[in-house]
Design an enzyme around this catalytic site. Structure first.
Site: not given
Length: 416
Positions: A190, A215, A300
């Site tokens: 992340d 990410e 998201d």
């Protein structure tokens, strides 16, 4: 991890990248924590996901967190979360493996919520937790006594200082526990732009996950008033490629460049965006397809957050692109399970074509048309796809229509 197991895991990871036939599944959205017992709920769906042909199931963060979604971690060795208990997670992972799937852990190590106030009155100490760091573990620009951040700071919470050797050693030990003792196979890092990719490289080498994706969500280039996506996103994708390269190529990355261009092309019917100035796909898939994880939506960009949503009535055009093209496609939970049988059936048919024709992350692609009317390409010499309003079909008699939907069609090669 003993030497034999480490070597076996390393070889498996190299094989996954080399073969390139992964189809990933994101098994949650932003609201999944509200479902009473998400781990138990998912367990019932694992056989269906295996039958569909997915290879790895991305699970939400499993550790104790201040926020129920899991992205504000506290006690790293506590696996009792809003998604369920440690025991329920263990049972889910057993089901994943029994169905010949892999489980992907969501690794949130850019930042960590403290347990007690320290320097400056901030929660930058971790007294009483399983990894009891003090302020030295927190970057100086987020209120700690450590060094400055080596990437972009995540605001509002203490950012972990990865330059500290004791921090890296603790994280490597924890990641190996996640991998070997808990049973996660793959990692998703992340907020990977928050710390140097060389640290990710070290963590991968220490824990030996089968597959890793990061990410690295960066800002695209816009023109005019700042609301129109620039045609040229070469610098954007290059920054993602640079991140991958600095991990030693051990990690793939989510192809945010393709996400940006694809949804703009679909929304505005500007199919010319889907071919760069050198005739290649314009995202990461056009330059390093074996490391490009392509997606239409995630928790998201879509879900209830909707920070950057794909046009909801056009998602099948998005999947017609990602599931026929090079790269490593991932399917979002909402689209597969919550948006109705027609969407799920459309995704399954596209997956079936990909598997039947042996398409993989490095399949050759020739873009035949990319204009204001439609986009057309041939992939792997055995699949043709057309997306858009204009009429088109492949030349020759050896093509059969495999699947189609609103403004898209896919053909597959048949033997003469």
């Amino acid at each position: 991890m003993d030497g034999d197991l480490a070597e076996k895991n390393s070889q498996k990871g190299e094989s996954i990248i080399r073969i390139g036939k992964e189809i990933l599944f994101q098994a949650f959205n932003w609201e999944s924590h509200k479902k009473n017992g998400w781990w138990c709920f998912l367990e019932d769906k694992i056989p269906q996901l295996a039958e569909a042909g997915f290879t790895s199931i991305w699970l939400p963060p499993a550790v104790d967190s201040l926020a129920p979604q899991g992205y504000l971690p506290r006690d790293l060795y506590s696996l009792n979360s809003a998604y369920g208990s440690a025991s329920e997670l263990h049972t889910l992972l057993e089901s994943v493996h029994a169905n010949d799937l892999r489980a992907m852990a969501d690794i949130v190590i850019n930042h960590r919520v403290g347990s007690t106030r320290g320097a400056g009155g901030l929660y930058n100490r971790y007294d009483g937790l399983s990894v009891p760091w003090d302020e030295r573990a927190v970057t100086s620009d987020t209120g700690g006594h450590g060094n400055p951040s080596t990437g972009e700071a995540f605001s509002g919470v203490s950012n972990i200082d990865h330059t500290q050797e004791f921090v890296r050693n603790d994280l490597k030990k924890w990641l190996k526990w996640i991998r070997d003792d808990i049973g996660f196979d793959d990692f998703r890092f992340d907020f990977a732009k928050g710390y140097k990719p060389e640290f990710v490289k070290g963590y991968i080498k220490a824990a030996e996950p089968d597959f890793t994706v990061g990410e690295y969500w960066d800002t695209c280039s816009y023109v005019g008033s700042g609301t129109e996506l620039d045609y040229n996103q070469d610098h954007h994708r290059q920054r993602i490629i640079n991140w991958i390269d600095r991990t030693g190529g051990l990690a793939a990355a989510f192809d945010f460049t393709t996400k940006a261009i694809l949804q703009e092309a679909v929304k505005r019917r500007e199919w010319w965006r889907l071919r760069d100035s050198e005739g290649r796909p314009p995202g990461v898939m056009g330059m390093w397809p074996s490391r490009a994880v392509t997606f239409v939506e995630n928790h998201d960009t879509g879900s209830t957050q909707a920070h950057w949503p794909f046009p909801s009535d056009l998602v099948m055009q998005g999947y017609a692109y990602t599931l026929t093209h090079p790269g490593i496609p991932i399917i979002f939970y909402d689209h597969f399970f919550d948006w109705g049988n027609a969407i799920q059936d459309g995704i399954l048919k596209l997956m079936a074509v990909r598997k039947k024709q042996g398409l993989h992350s490095r399949s050759a692609i020739e873009i035949l048309k990319a204009n204001n009317a439609f986009y057309a390409a041939v992939i792997g010499g055995s699949v043709c796809v057309k997306i858009g309003d204009g009429f088109w079909k492949p030349d020759g008699i050896n093509w059969e229509l495999a699947t189609w939907g609103d403004k898209y069609a896919v053909w597959q090669k048949v033997q003469p």
